[in-house]
Write a protein that holds these residues in place. Structure first.
Motif, PDB file in Angstrom:
ATOM      1  N   THR A  36       0.826  -1.219   0.000  1.00 38.31           N
ATOM      2  CA  THR A  36       0.000   0.000   0.000  1.00 38.31           C
ATOM      3  C   THR A  36       0.862   1.272   0.000  1.00 38.31           C
ATOM      4  O   THR A  36       0.381   2.344   0.338  1.00 38.31           O
ATOM      5  CB  THR A  36      -0.923   0.021   1.230  1.00 38.31           C
ATOM      6  N   GLU A  37       2.121   1.124  -0.389  1.00 38.65           N
ATOM      7  CA  GLU A  37       3.037   2.274  -0.348  1.00 38.65           C
ATOM      8  C   GLU A  37       3.482   2.668  -1.757  1.00 38.65           C
ATOM      9  O   GLU A  37       3.892   1.820  -2.555  1.00 38.65           O
ATOM     10  CB  GLU A  37       4.268   1.916   0.491  1.00 38.65           C
ATOM     11  N   ILE A  38       3.379   3.933  -2.061  1.00 36.93           N
ATOM     12  CA  ILE A  38       3.954   4.469  -3.293  1.00 36.93           C
ATOM     13  C   ILE A  38       5.426   4.763  -3.028  1.00 36.93           C
ATOM     14  O   ILE A  38       5.773   5.381  -2.017  1.00 36.93           O
ATOM     15  CB  ILE A  38       3.238   5.759  -3.743  1.00 36.93           C
ATOM     16  N   LEU A  39       6.293   4.316  -3.926  1.00 42.02           N
ATOM     17  CA  LEU A  39       7.727   4.603  -3.800  1.00 42.02           C
ATOM     18  C   LEU A  39       8.139   5.642  -4.832  1.00 42.02           C
ATOM     19  O   LEU A  39       7.796   5.539  -6.009  1.00 42.02           O
ATOM     20  CB  LEU A  39       8.552   3.332  -4.011  1.00 42.02           C
ATOM     21  N   LEU A  40       8.869   6.646  -4.381  1.00 40.27           N
ATOM     22  CA  LEU A  40       9.455   7.659  -5.263  1.00 40.27           C
ATOM     23  C   LEU A  40      10.927   7.331  -5.455  1.00 40.27           C
ATOM     24  O   LEU A  40      11.629   7.000  -4.500  1.00 40.27           O
ATOM     25  CB  LEU A  40       9.337   9.053  -4.642  1.00 40.27           C
ATOM     26  N   THR A  41      11.401   7.439  -6.679  1.00 39.19           N
ATOM     27  CA  THR A  41      12.821   7.207  -6.946  1.00 39.19           C
ATOM     28  C   THR A  41      13.274   8.098  -8.095  1.00 39.19           C
ATOM     29  O   THR A  41      12.455   8.581  -8.885  1.00 39.19           O
ATOM     30  CB  THR A  41      13.099   5.730  -7.302  1.00 39.19           C
ATOM     31  N   GLY A  42      14.576   8.296  -8.145  1.00 38.95           N
ATOM     32  CA  GLY A  42      15.164   9.007  -9.282  1.00 38.95           C
ATOM     33  C   GLY A  42      16.192   8.129  -9.964  1.00 38.95           C
ATOM     34  O   GLY A  42      16.888   8.594 -10.866  1.00 38.95           O
ATOM     35  N   PHE A  43      16.284   6.855  -9.517  1.00 39.27           N
ATOM     36  CA  PHE A  43      17.357   5.958  -9.984  1.00 39.27           C
ATOM     37  C   PHE A  43      18.712   6.652  -9.834  1.00 39.27           C
ATOM     38  O   PHE A  43      19.617   6.457 -10.650  1.00 39.27           O
ATOM     39  CB  PHE A  43      17.149   5.553 -11.446  1.00 39.27           C
ATOM     40  N   LEU A  44      18.830   7.500  -8.814  1.00 39.38           N
ATOM     41  CA  LEU A  44      19.997   8.388  -8.737  1.00 39.38           C
ATOM     42  C   LEU A  44      21.309   7.641  -8.542  1.00 39.38           C
ATOM     43  O   LEU A  44      22.345   8.046  -9.066  1.00 39.38           O
ATOM     44  CB  LEU A  44      19.794   9.398  -7.591  1.00 39.38           C
ATOM     45  N   GLY A  45      21.288   6.537  -7.791  1.00 36.94           N
ATOM     46  CA  GLY A  45      22.526   5.787  -7.587  1.00 36.94           C
ATOM     47  C   GLY A  45      22.851   4.844  -8.714  1.00 36.94           C
ATOM     48  O   GLY A  45      23.976   4.331  -8.800  1.00 36.94           O
ATOM     49  N   ILE A  46      21.866   4.600  -9.601  1.00 34.40           N
ATOM     50  CA  ILE A  46      22.072   3.648 -10.708  1.00 34.40           C
ATOM     51  C   ILE A  46      21.590   4.260 -12.024  1.00 34.40           C
ATOM     52  O   ILE A  46      21.098   3.562 -12.895  1.00 34.40           O
ATOM     53  CB  ILE A  46      21.330   2.316 -10.424  1.00 34.40           C
ATOM     54  N   LYS A  47      21.740   5.578 -12.154  1.00 37.74           N
ATOM     55  CA  LYS A  47      21.159   6.270 -13.302  1.00 37.74           C
ATOM     56  C   LYS A  47      21.769   5.862 -14.637  1.00 37.74           C
ATOM     57  O   LYS A  47      21.154   6.045 -15.689  1.00 37.74           O
ATOM     58  CB  LYS A  47      21.271   7.781 -13.120  1.00 37.74           C
ATOM     59  N   ASP A  48      22.990   5.295 -14.621  1.00 36.64           N
ATOM     60  CA  ASP A  48      23.643   4.894 -15.868  1.00 36.64           C
ATOM     61  C   ASP A  48      23.649   3.373 -16.068  1.00 36.64           C
ATOM     62  O   ASP A  48      24.337   2.869 -16.951  1.00 36.64           O
ATOM     63  CB  ASP A  48      25.092   5.416 -15.893  1.00 36.64           C
ATOM     64  N   ASP A  49      22.869   2.650 -15.254  1.00 33.36           N
ATOM     65  CA  ASP A  49      22.877   1.187 -15.324  1.00 33.36           C
ATOM     66  C   ASP A  49      21.452   0.676 -15.490  1.00 33.36           C
ATOM     67  O   ASP A  49      20.702   0.514 -14.524  1.00 33.36           O
ATOM     68  CB  ASP A  49      23.504   0.617 -14.041  1.00 33.36           C
ATOM     69  N   VAL A  50      21.053   0.412 -16.740  1.00 32.73           N
ATOM     70  CA  VAL A  50      19.691  -0.028 -17.044  1.00 32.73           C
ATOM     71  C   VAL A  50      19.412  -1.384 -16.415  1.00 32.73           C
ATOM     72  O   VAL A  50      18.310  -1.649 -15.929  1.00 32.73           O
ATOM     73  CB  VAL A  50      19.472  -0.074 -18.571  1.00 32.73           C
ATOM     74  N   ALA A  51      20.416  -2.280 -16.403  1.00 33.94           N
ATOM     75  CA  ALA A  51      20.229  -3.622 -15.837  1.00 33.94           C
ATOM     76  C   ALA A  51      19.852  -3.534 -14.358  1.00 33.94           C
ATOM     77  O   ALA A  51      18.951  -4.244 -13.883  1.00 33.94           O
ATOM     78  CB  ALA A  51      21.501  -4.445 -16.015  1.00 33.94           C
ATOM     79  N   LYS A  52      20.529  -2.666 -13.609  1.00 35.98           N
ATOM     80  CA  LYS A  52      20.217  -2.506 -12.188  1.00 35.98           C
ATOM     81  C   LYS A  52      18.845  -1.855 -11.999  1.00 35.98           C
ATOM     82  O   LYS A  52      18.128  -2.168 -11.043  1.00 35.98           O
ATOM     83  CB  LYS A  52      21.303  -1.683 -11.501  1.00 35.98           C
ATOM     84  N   GLN A  53      18.482  -0.964 -12.908  1.00 42.31           N
ATOM     85  CA  GLN A  53      17.155  -0.354 -12.832  1.00 42.31           C
ATOM     86  C   GLN A  53      16.070  -1.416 -13.016  1.00 42.31           C
ATOM     87  O   GLN A  53      15.067  -1.435 -12.279  1.00 42.31           O
ATOM     88  CB  GLN A  53      17.016   0.738 -13.892  1.00 42.31           C
ATOM     89  N   CYS A  54      16.285  -2.329 -13.984  1.00 43.65           N
ATOM     90  CA  CYS A  54      15.320  -3.406 -14.209  1.00 43.65           C
ATOM     91  C   CYS A  54      15.238  -4.326 -12.997  1.00 43.65           C
ATOM     92  O   CYS A  54      14.138  -4.733 -12.576  1.00 43.65           O
ATOM     93  CB  CYS A  54      15.717  -4.212 -15.452  1.00 43.65           C
ATOM     94  N   ALA A  55      16.406  -4.648 -12.429  1.00 45.90           N
ATOM     95  CA  ALA A  55      16.436  -5.516 -11.254  1.00 45.90           C
ATOM     96  C   ALA A  55      15.708  -4.875 -10.082  1.00 45.90           C
ATOM     97  O   ALA A  55      14.978  -5.544  -9.331  1.00 45.90           O
ATOM     98  CB  ALA A  55      17.882  -5.821 -10.878  1.00 45.90           C
ATOM     99  N   MET A  56      15.890  -3.565  -9.928  1.00 49.28           N
ATOM    100  CA  MET A  56      15.221  -2.840  -8.848  1.00 49.28           C
ATOM    101  C   MET A  56      13.706  -2.916  -9.016  1.00 49.28           C
ATOM    102  O   MET A  56      12.971  -3.157  -8.049  1.00 49.28           O
ATOM    103  CB  MET A  56      15.675  -1.373  -8.850  1.00 49.28           C
ATOM    104  N   VAL A  57      13.225  -2.715 -10.243  1.00 46.18           N
ATOM    105  CA  VAL A  57      11.788  -2.777 -10.511  1.00 46.18           C
ATOM    106  C   VAL A  57      11.228  -4.155 -10.136  1.00 46.18           C
ATOM    107  O   VAL A  57      10.189  -4.273  -9.463  1.00 46.18           O
ATOM    108  CB  VAL A  57      11.501  -2.451 -11.992  1.00 46.18           C
ATOM    109  N   ARG A  58      11.933  -5.224 -10.563  1.00 47.60           N
ATOM    110  CA  ARG A  58      11.442  -6.579 -10.307  1.00 47.60           C
ATOM    111  C   ARG A  58      11.432  -6.895  -8.809  1.00 47.60           C
ATOM    112  O   ARG A  58      10.477  -7.488  -8.285  1.00 47.60           O
ATOM    113  CB  ARG A  58      12.299  -7.593 -11.071  1.00 47.60           C
ATOM    114  N   ARG A  59      12.504  -6.510  -8.105  1.00 49.33           N
ATOM    115  CA  ARG A  59      12.593  -6.812  -6.676  1.00 49.33           C
ATOM    116  C   ARG A  59      11.523  -6.046  -5.882  1.00 49.33           C
ATOM    117  O   ARG A  59      10.946  -6.574  -4.930  1.00 49.33           O
ATOM    118  CB  ARG A  59      13.991  -6.451  -6.140  1.00 49.33           C
ATOM    119  N   ILE A  60      11.271  -4.814  -6.280  1.00 46.24           N
ATOM    120  CA  ILE A  60      10.242  -4.014  -5.612  1.00 46.24           C
ATOM    121  C   ILE A  60       8.875  -4.657  -5.814  1.00 46.24           C
ATOM    122  O   ILE A  60       8.065  -4.759  -4.890  1.00 46.24           O
ATOM    123  CB  ILE A  60      10.243  -2.561  -6.145  1.00 46.24           C
TER     124      ILE A  60
END
Length: 522
Positions: free
Chosen positions: A52-76
């Motif tokens: 029930t929580e909305i998460l805000l992110t800027g991908f700021l720590g992984i802004k240049d790594d698409v693979a980590k961004q995808c992994a973050m989405v899946r894990r969340i």
């Protein structure tokens, strides 16, 4: 009341947001909102998950790594999340990669792209207001305000009703004209001045804001700004929360109620005395200007410059004026209609410094000419209200013609305006004076049609456009500098004078300006 992701997306802060994936789950319930930015996949383990929580992110720590961004989405999505909202795209991560969108769609996680201008704070404030209060705002503010605003038996007008509502609920209300001049003030504290608030409002560019609760801290005093419409006219209203007692959502609701009450009271704002003062001078009605000066709180001695600008653009002009007022501690007072602005620059009453105020104004006008379509006409260095009235008359009589005499200029001073004004009078009167000036150019007729036209065009460009600089003349005409020098030599021989001589150039300038003006009006 249950609040969903779809409900949150209807909030003002999400007005221009885009849902990139997971639309099927916009029915997810929302009870909280938080921020999650990571540098490594293992950091996600710190997030316990909340459906029930909305998460805000800027991908700021992984802004240049698409693979980590995808992994973050899946894990969340695995751990649970109502929606993932991505901020600062363009300023942080350059764009949302298609693979990230695919990952969100596969896991049916709502993925929302925020406008570049929006950050975390406004989203958190509005979502929590929605979750905590829904449509039921604090009775002590809303119901009490309504009680006073609609007490038609006790109050004779809207001003009296809103003043009592403000006193009882510890807020203040200021209504400004579209040109930021105060129309109605309900002050219950005096910790900051209205002038200070207006300066910051211009600086924050509240003209472009659609939200009623743009918050601006004025020396520790919280103010909330937004546009209102009264009798089909646009105004600005800012509300001051004296004790920081209310949320942004409550202030928004308060503003809506005040605006409705204006309509029920059939409230008509008082005239904008400062705007009327400028209009009186533009019309040449100096006696009315003298009558209005006290109401508008204007001293003729404080007027440094008057101006007329067109083609600049409201947003760009407002930003430049705001920066100028902040840097120079001067006051720009103006009225704007469409892309045209009439205004004046004033020093504050307590200004006693020996600063070069004229040059400060000139620097401002030069900044305004950034747009190729921009034109600025100003008279700087004035003698009170009489001088301001005469300056507006000079501008109104000559601005449309001065552009034809000096086609390469974008900023026109009293020197160009005065020259053209004199040319207009000579043109209208005709007769002996005009004949004397035009005869100065007769030698060009005797040189033959093509050669004479070529040499006259070179002289016009040299004198009127290039400031008697042969290099600039060559640039304007698209010819070699040596060609310009050769032609100028021929012109000297033809006229029998040195054209740059102190006794020659005044008459020659007037003759050339008359020649250009004659082409326009004939």
């Amino acid at each position: 009341m249950k609040v969903t992701v779809a409900d949150c997306l209807e909030l003002d802060v999400f007005k221009d947001a885009k849902v990139l994936a997971g639309k099927v789950n916009l029915i997810n319930e929302v009870k909280a909102i938080s921020v999650l930015d990571i540098r490594d996949e293992s950091d996600i383990d710190l997030y316990e998950g909340d459906s029930t929580e909305i998460l805000l992110t800027g991908f700021l720590g992984i802004k240049d790594d698409v693979a980590k961004q995808c992994a973050m989405v899946r894990r969340i999505a695995e751990r649970g999340c109502a929606a993932l909202v991505v901020c600062y795209v363009g300023r942080g991560v350059k764009f949302i990669d298609g693979k990230v969108i695919e990952a969100a769609e596969e896991t049916m996680l709502p993925l929302v792209l925020m406008p570049e201008s929006e950050g975390y704070s406004h989203a958190i404030t509005e979502v929590m207001d929605k979750v905590l209060y829904g449509d039921n705002f604090r009775n002590t503010l809303i119901s009490n305000t309504v009680f006073h605003l609609l007490n038609f038996e006790k109050h004779s007008n809207f001003q009296s009703a809103v003043r009592e509502a403000a006193i009882n609920n510890d807020f203040q209300l200021i209504i400004l004209s579209e040109d930021f001049n105060p129309i109605l003030t309900v002050e219950t504290r005096h910790k900051a001045t209205i002038a200070d608030a207006i300066k910051l409002g211009k600086e924050r560019n509240v003209e472009s804001s659609s939200r009623v609760y743009t918050m601006i801290d004025v020396n520790g005093v919280l103010t909330y700004w937004g546009p209102v419409t009264i009798n089909n006219e646009k105004y600005y209203m800012f509300i001051v929360d004296n004790e920081d007692s209310y949320t942004a959502g409550e202030i928004t609701k308060l503003a809506e109620i005040i605006e409705l009450a204006m309509g029920m009271w059939k409230y008509t704002p008082e005239r904008d005395a400062k705007a009327e003062f400028i209009k009186a001078l533009i019309r040449g009605n100096k006696s009315l200007a003298y009558t209005l000066k006290d109401e508008a709180r204007i001293s003729g001695e404080d007027i440094i410059s008057v101006f007329f600008s067109k083609g600049i653009g409201l947003e760009a002009e407002s930003q430049i004026f705001s920066e100028f007022e902040k840097e120079e501690d001067l006051n720009v007072m103006k009225i704007t209609e469409g892309d045209e602005t009439y205004g004046m620059i004033l020093k504050y009453e307590d200004e006693e410094s020996a600063r070069d105020l004229k040059n400060s104004c000139v620097r401002l006008f030069n900044k305004l000419k950034g747009n190729k379509k921009a034109r600025v006409f100003h008279v700087t260095g004035l003698n009170g209200i009489e001088g301001a009235g005469d300056a507006y008359r000079l501008i109104s009589e000559s601005w449309s013609f001065v552009q034809n005499v000096f086609p390469y200029k974008r900023v026109f001073t009293k020197y160009e305006l005065t020259l053209v004004s004199n040319c207009i009078n000579i043109q209208i009167q005709g007769g002996f004076v005009k004949k004397n000036y035009m005869e100065l150019l007769d030698p060009f007729k005797e040189a033959g049609e093509n050669k004479g036209k070529q040499l006259l065009e070179t002289l016009e460009t040299f004198v009127l456009d290039a400031g008697m600089n042969s290099g600039k003349t060559a640039e304007f005409m698209g010819i070699h500098a040596n060609t310009v020098q050769y032609r100028l030599k021929k012109i000297n021989e033809m006229l029998g004078v040195e054209i740059t001589g102190n006794r020659v150039i005044p008459g020659l300038t007037m003759a050339l300006a008359l020649k250009r003006l004659e082409r326009v009006v004939s």
